[in-house]
Design a protein around this motif. Structure first.
Motif, PDB file in Angstrom:
ATOM      1  N   GLY A  33      -7.035  -7.357  -1.582  1.00 60.40           N
ATOM      2  CA  GLY A  33      -7.982  -8.085  -2.415  1.00 60.40           C
ATOM      3  C   GLY A  33      -7.311  -8.757  -3.600  1.00 60.40           C
ATOM      4  O   GLY A  33      -7.639  -9.895  -3.959  1.00 60.40           O
ATOM      5  N   ARG A  34      -6.357  -8.067  -4.201  1.00 59.58           N
ATOM      6  CA  ARG A  34      -5.638  -8.632  -5.348  1.00 59.58           C
ATOM      7  C   ARG A  34      -4.781  -9.815  -4.903  1.00 59.58           C
ATOM      8  O   ARG A  34      -4.678 -10.808  -5.625  1.00 59.58           O
ATOM      9  N   VAL A  35      -4.180  -9.722  -3.711  1.00 58.26           N
ATOM     10  CA  VAL A  35      -3.383 -10.843  -3.191  1.00 58.26           C
ATOM     11  C   VAL A  35      -4.299 -12.049  -2.952  1.00 58.26           C
ATOM     12  O   VAL A  35      -3.955 -13.177  -3.316  1.00 58.26           O
ATOM     13  N   LEU A  36      -5.463 -11.807  -2.378  1.00 55.58           N
ATOM     14  CA  LEU A  36      -6.406 -12.904  -2.145  1.00 55.58           C
ATOM     15  C   LEU A  36      -6.872 -13.542  -3.451  1.00 55.58           C
ATOM     16  O   LEU A  36      -7.203 -14.728  -3.488  1.00 55.58           O
ATOM     17  N   ALA A  37      -6.869 -12.744  -4.527  1.00 58.51           N
ATOM     18  CA  ALA A  37      -7.260 -13.258  -5.836  1.00 58.51           C
ATOM     19  C   ALA A  37      -6.105 -13.998  -6.514  1.00 58.51           C
ATOM     20  O   ALA A  37      -6.236 -14.423  -7.659  1.00 58.51           O
ATOM     21  N   GLY A  38      -4.988 -14.141  -5.815  1.00 58.02           N
ATOM     22  CA  GLY A  38      -3.870 -14.901  -6.333  1.00 58.02           C
ATOM     23  C   GLY A  38      -2.799 -14.078  -7.029  1.00 58.02           C
ATOM     24  O   GLY A  38      -1.868 -14.629  -7.604  1.00 58.02           O
ATOM     25  N   GLU A  39      -2.915 -12.774  -6.977  1.00 57.72           N
ATOM     26  CA  GLU A  39      -1.941 -11.900  -7.627  1.00 57.72           C
ATOM     27  C   GLU A  39      -0.884 -11.485  -6.600  1.00 57.72           C
ATOM     28  O   GLU A  39      -0.926 -10.410  -6.036  1.00 57.72           O
ATOM     29  N   GLU A  40       0.064 -12.381  -6.379  1.00 55.61           N
ATOM     30  CA  GLU A  40       1.069 -12.210  -5.331  1.00 55.61           C
ATOM     31  C   GLU A  40       1.944 -10.969  -5.506  1.00 55.61           C
ATOM     32  O   GLU A  40       2.512 -10.474  -4.542  1.00 55.61           O
ATOM     33  N   GLU A  41       2.076 -10.470  -6.729  1.00 55.92           N
ATOM     34  CA  GLU A  41       2.907  -9.283  -6.946  1.00 55.92           C
ATOM     35  C   GLU A  41       2.372  -8.057  -6.201  1.00 55.92           C
ATOM     36  O   GLU A  41       3.102  -7.102  -5.981  1.00 55.92           O
ATOM     37  N   TRP A  42       1.123  -8.108  -5.783  1.00 51.59           N
ATOM     38  CA  TRP A  42       0.537  -7.000  -5.030  1.00 51.59           C
ATOM     39  C   TRP A  42       0.935  -7.038  -3.548  1.00 51.59           C
ATOM     40  O   TRP A  42       0.739  -6.063  -2.829  1.00 51.59           O
ATOM     41  N   ALA A  43       1.494  -8.136  -3.086  1.00 50.80           N
ATOM     42  CA  ALA A  43       1.876  -8.247  -1.672  1.00 50.80           C
ATOM     43  C   ALA A  43       2.933  -7.211  -1.306  1.00 50.80           C
ATOM     44  O   ALA A  43       2.864  -6.599  -0.238  1.00 50.80           O
ATOM     45  N   GLY A  44       3.903  -6.988  -2.174  1.00 51.75           N
ATOM     46  CA  GLY A  44       4.938  -5.992  -1.904  1.00 51.75           C
ATOM     47  C   GLY A  44       4.374  -4.581  -1.838  1.00 51.75           C
ATOM     48  O   GLY A  44       4.777  -3.775  -0.995  1.00 51.75           O
ATOM     49  N   LYS A  45       3.432  -4.296  -2.726  1.00 53.24           N
ATOM     50  CA  LYS A  45       2.789  -2.979  -2.709  1.00 53.24           C
ATOM     51  C   LYS A  45       1.989  -2.797  -1.414  1.00 53.24           C
ATOM     52  O   LYS A  45       2.038  -1.747  -0.778  1.00 53.24           O
ATOM     53  N   ARG A  46       1.242  -3.835  -1.053  1.00 52.16           N
ATOM     54  CA  ARG A  46       0.465  -3.783   0.192  1.00 52.16           C
ATOM     55  C   ARG A  46       1.372  -3.534   1.387  1.00 52.16           C
ATOM     56  O   ARG A  46       1.081  -2.689   2.240  1.00 52.16           O
ATOM     57  N   ASP A  47       2.493  -4.229   1.429  1.00 49.23           N
ATOM     58  CA  ASP A  47       3.426  -4.078   2.539  1.00 49.23           C
ATOM     59  C   ASP A  47       4.036  -2.669   2.568  1.00 49.23           C
ATOM     60  O   ASP A  47       4.199  -2.079   3.635  1.00 49.23           O
ATOM     61  N   ARG A  48       4.360  -2.132   1.386  1.00 42.67           N
ATOM     62  CA  ARG A  48       4.937  -0.787   1.320  1.00 42.67           C
ATOM     63  C   ARG A  48       3.924   0.248   1.796  1.00 42.67           C
ATOM     64  O   ARG A  48       4.241   1.139   2.574  1.00 42.67           O
ATOM     65  N   TRP A  49       2.667   0.118   1.339  1.00 40.95           N
ATOM     66  CA  TRP A  49       1.642   1.067   1.755  1.00 40.95           C
ATOM     67  C   TRP A  49       1.337   0.933   3.244  1.00 40.95           C
ATOM     68  O   TRP A  49       1.095   1.934   3.916  1.00 40.95           O
ATOM     69  N   SER A  50       1.379  -0.286   3.758  1.00 36.77           N
ATOM     70  CA  SER A  50       1.180  -0.486   5.204  1.00 36.77           C
ATOM     71  C   SER A  50       2.291   0.194   5.992  1.00 36.77           C
ATOM     72  O   SER A  50       2.038   0.829   7.024  1.00 36.77           O
ATOM     73  N   SER A  51       3.503   0.077   5.505  1.00 41.94           N
ATOM     74  CA  SER A  51       4.639   0.724   6.159  1.00 41.94           C
ATOM     75  C   SER A  51       4.495   2.246   6.133  1.00 41.94           C
ATOM     76  O   SER A  51       4.758   2.927   7.132  1.00 41.94           O
ATOM     77  N   LEU A  52       4.086   2.774   4.987  1.00 45.08           N
ATOM     78  CA  LEU A  52       3.864   4.226   4.900  1.00 45.08           C
ATOM     79  C   LEU A  52       2.796   4.668   5.889  1.00 45.08           C
ATOM     80  O   LEU A  52       2.938   5.694   6.559  1.00 45.08           O
ATOM     81  N   LEU A  53       1.713   3.898   5.973  1.00 45.18           N
ATOM     82  CA  LEU A  53       0.627   4.240   6.890  1.00 45.18           C
ATOM     83  C   LEU A  53       1.103   4.207   8.333  1.00 45.18           C
ATOM     84  O   LEU A  53       0.822   5.123   9.115  1.00 45.18           O
ATOM     85  N   ASN A  54       1.853   3.180   8.689  1.00 45.38           N
ATOM     86  CA  ASN A  54       2.338   3.056  10.062  1.00 45.38           C
ATOM     87  C   ASN A  54       3.292   4.181  10.431  1.00 45.38           C
ATOM     88  O   ASN A  54       3.365   4.574  11.594  1.00 45.38           O
ATOM     89  N   GLY A  55       4.022   4.703   9.461  1.00 48.45           N
ATOM     90  CA  GLY A  55       4.976   5.775   9.732  1.00 48.45           C
ATOM     91  C   GLY A  55       4.431   7.171   9.528  1.00 48.45           C
ATOM     92  O   GLY A  55       5.121   8.149   9.809  1.00 48.45           O
ATOM     93  N   LEU A  56       3.194   7.276   9.042  1.00 48.92           N
ATOM     94  CA  LEU A  56       2.622   8.584   8.750  1.00 48.92           C
ATOM     95  C   LEU A  56       2.365   9.357  10.046  1.00 48.92           C
ATOM     96  O   LEU A  56       1.723   8.854  10.961  1.00 48.92           O
TER      97      LEU A  56
END
Length: 84
Positions: A33-56
């Motif tokens: 949601g933050r990325v969609l609102a134009g806050e691109e710095e959240w993209a890295g966090k989203r990607d890291r959390w997605s990676s954690l989820l995929n590896g959990l």
């Protein structure tokens, strides 16, 4: 007992995996949601959390606990910030 066996979650602790997974889903959703609102710095966090989820892995107690220890407080902080 092997290291692998020692790290496996007992059946009754499957709830910890579900909570960890839920925490990551909520964090990913918030970051998206933050990325969609134009806050691109959240993209890295989203990607890291997605990676954690995929590896959990529900059989890996240490990775589940790591998510609970590190990421649940982040979610709590975000939630508290939204409720102010």
């Amino acid at each position: 007992m092997t290291t692998e066996n020692a790290r496996q979650l007992p059946q009754q602790d499957g709830a910890a995996y579900e909570v960890a997974r839920d925490v990551l889903h909520q964090l990913i959703g918030h970051a998206a949601g933050r990325v969609l609102a134009g806050e691109e710095e959240w993209a890295g966090k989203r990607d890291r959390w997605s990676s954690l989820l995929n590896g959990l892995d529900p059989r890996d107690a240490s990775s589940v606990q790591e998510v609970l220890d590190r990421e649940a407080p982040v979610l709590k902080s975000i939630t508290e910030g939204l409720n102010r």
